[in-house]
Design an enzyme around this catalytic site. Structure first.
Site, PDB file in Angstrom:
ATOM      1  CG  HIS A  46       5.290  13.512  27.657  1.00  0.00           C
ATOM      2  ND1 HIS A  46       6.438  12.731  27.592  1.00  0.00           N
ATOM      3  CD2 HIS A  46       4.345  12.733  28.208  1.00  0.00           C
ATOM      4  CE1 HIS A  46       6.184  11.549  28.103  1.00  0.00           C
ATOM      5  NE2 HIS A  46       4.912  11.516  28.490  1.00  0.00           N
ATOM      6  CB  THR A  73      12.028   0.583  25.503  1.00  0.00           C
ATOM      7  OG1 THR A  73      12.715   1.341  24.502  1.00  0.00           O
ATOM      8  CG2 THR A  73      11.981  -0.886  25.102  1.00  0.00           C
ATOM      9  CG  HIS A 123      10.385   6.900  19.977  1.00  0.00           C
ATOM     10  ND1 HIS A 123       9.703   6.745  21.158  1.00  0.00           N
ATOM     11  CD2 HIS A 123      10.937   5.693  19.703  1.00  0.00           C
ATOM     12  CE1 HIS A 123       9.835   5.502  21.583  1.00  0.00           C
ATOM     13  NE2 HIS A 123      10.569   4.842  20.719  1.00  0.00           N
ATOM     14  CG  HIS A 168      12.583   3.571  15.734  1.00  0.00           C
ATOM     15  ND1 HIS A 168      13.685   3.225  16.490  1.00  0.00           N
ATOM     16  CD2 HIS A 168      11.513   3.437  16.564  1.00  0.00           C
ATOM     17  CE1 HIS A 168      13.297   2.887  17.715  1.00  0.00           C
ATOM     18  NE2 HIS A 168      11.985   3.003  17.784  1.00  0.00           N
TER      19      HIS A 168
HETATM   20  P1  5GP Z   1      11.479   1.985  21.314  1.00  0.00           P
HETATM   21  O1  5GP Z   1      12.012   0.629  21.719  1.00  0.00           O
HETATM   22  O2  5GP Z   1      10.754   2.650  22.465  1.00  0.00           O
HETATM   23  O3  5GP Z   1      10.672   1.969  20.057  1.00  0.00           O
HETATM   24  O4  5GP Z   1      12.739   2.866  20.968  1.00  0.00           O
HETATM   25  C1  5GP Z   1      13.497   3.537  21.923  1.00  0.00           C
HETATM   26  C2  5GP Z   1      14.834   3.820  21.288  1.00  0.00           C
HETATM   27  O5  5GP Z   1      15.493   4.798  22.073  1.00  0.00           O
HETATM   28  C3  5GP Z   1      15.758   2.607  21.240  1.00  0.00           C
HETATM   29  O6  5GP Z   1      16.097   2.333  19.882  1.00  0.00           O
HETATM   30  C4  5GP Z   1      16.962   3.010  22.072  1.00  0.00           C
HETATM   31  O7  5GP Z   1      18.191   2.559  21.545  1.00  0.00           O
HETATM   32  C5  5GP Z   1      16.872   4.524  22.063  1.00  0.00           C
HETATM   33  N1  5GP Z   1      17.429   5.166  23.229  1.00  0.00           N
HETATM   34  C6  5GP Z   1      17.243   4.792  24.532  1.00  0.00           C
HETATM   35  N2  5GP Z   1      17.889   5.644  25.350  1.00  0.00           N
HETATM   36  C7  5GP Z   1      18.488   6.566  24.555  1.00  0.00           C
HETATM   37  C8  5GP Z   1      19.313   7.703  24.830  1.00  0.00           C
HETATM   38  O8  5GP Z   1      19.620   8.050  25.979  1.00  0.00           O
HETATM   39  N3  5GP Z   1      19.757   8.422  23.749  1.00  0.00           N
HETATM   40  C9  5GP Z   1      19.441   8.064  22.467  1.00  0.00           C
HETATM   41  N4  5GP Z   1      19.939   8.837  21.502  1.00  0.00           N
HETATM   42  N5  5GP Z   1      18.663   7.012  22.181  1.00  0.00           N
HETATM   43  C10 5GP Z   1      18.197   6.265  23.206  1.00  0.00           C
HETATM   44 ZN    ZN Z   2       8.376  13.132  27.026  1.00  0.00          ZN
END
Ligand code: 5GP
Ligand code: ZN
Length: 115
Positions: free
Chosen positions: A47, A96, A101, A103
């Site tokens: 984490h 979010t 992570h 992408h």
């Molecule tokens: P961030 O906006 O934090 O850069 O990216 C978070 C990503 O996590 C988003 O693209 C969103 O679609 C993805 N995401 C959110 N909840 C879940 C989930 O329960 N499973 C998967 N596989 N992706 C998720």
């Molecule tokens: Zn975590």
């Protein structure tokens, strides 16, 4: 492991995910709301809340994430046409989920600058 963290729960198996690759340090799975034909998230199996928490003690996790991301780009046939890595940090960065992570976005022409 942070019990309230969605991605920690994906690592532990409490929350299901469409896994693409996994080793001791990193896990890759398909984004639930894909923004491109290929949209895969690669996360450290520790984490780390955001890029702001990266340091000498956890740098092997970032290395594992980037190495896995490159292997996936090749396996998913993204490397010839190109692809994009994105790591969002904090509110203005659009983060979010507070577990670092990366992408991987590919399979179509991506625009620049981002919105
Ligand atoms: P961030 O906006 O934090 O850069 O990216 C978070 C990503 O996590 C988003 O693209 C969103 O679609 C993805 N995401 C959110 N909840 C879940 C989930 O329960 N499973 C998967 N596989 N992706 C998720
Ligand atoms: Zn975590």
């Amino acid at each position: 492991m942070s019990e309230n963290c969605l991605f920690c729960n994906i690592i532990s198996g409490t929350v299901p995910a469409d896994k693409v690759d996994e080793n001791d340090l990193a896990l890759a799975f398909r984004d639930i709301n894909p923004q491109a034909p290929a949209h895969i998230l690669v996360i450290p199996k520790l984490h780390i809340a955001s890029t702001l928490e990266l340091n000498d003690d956890n740098s092997q996790y970032l290395q594992a994430v980037t190495q896995m991301a490159n292997a996936i780009a090749k396996n998913e046939d993204l490397s010839d046409q190109g692809f994009r890595w994105v790591i969002n940090t904090g509110k203005y960065g659009g983060q979010t989920v507070d577990h670092l992570h990366l992408h991987i976005l590919g399979g179509r022409q991506l625009n620049w600058p981002p919105g």
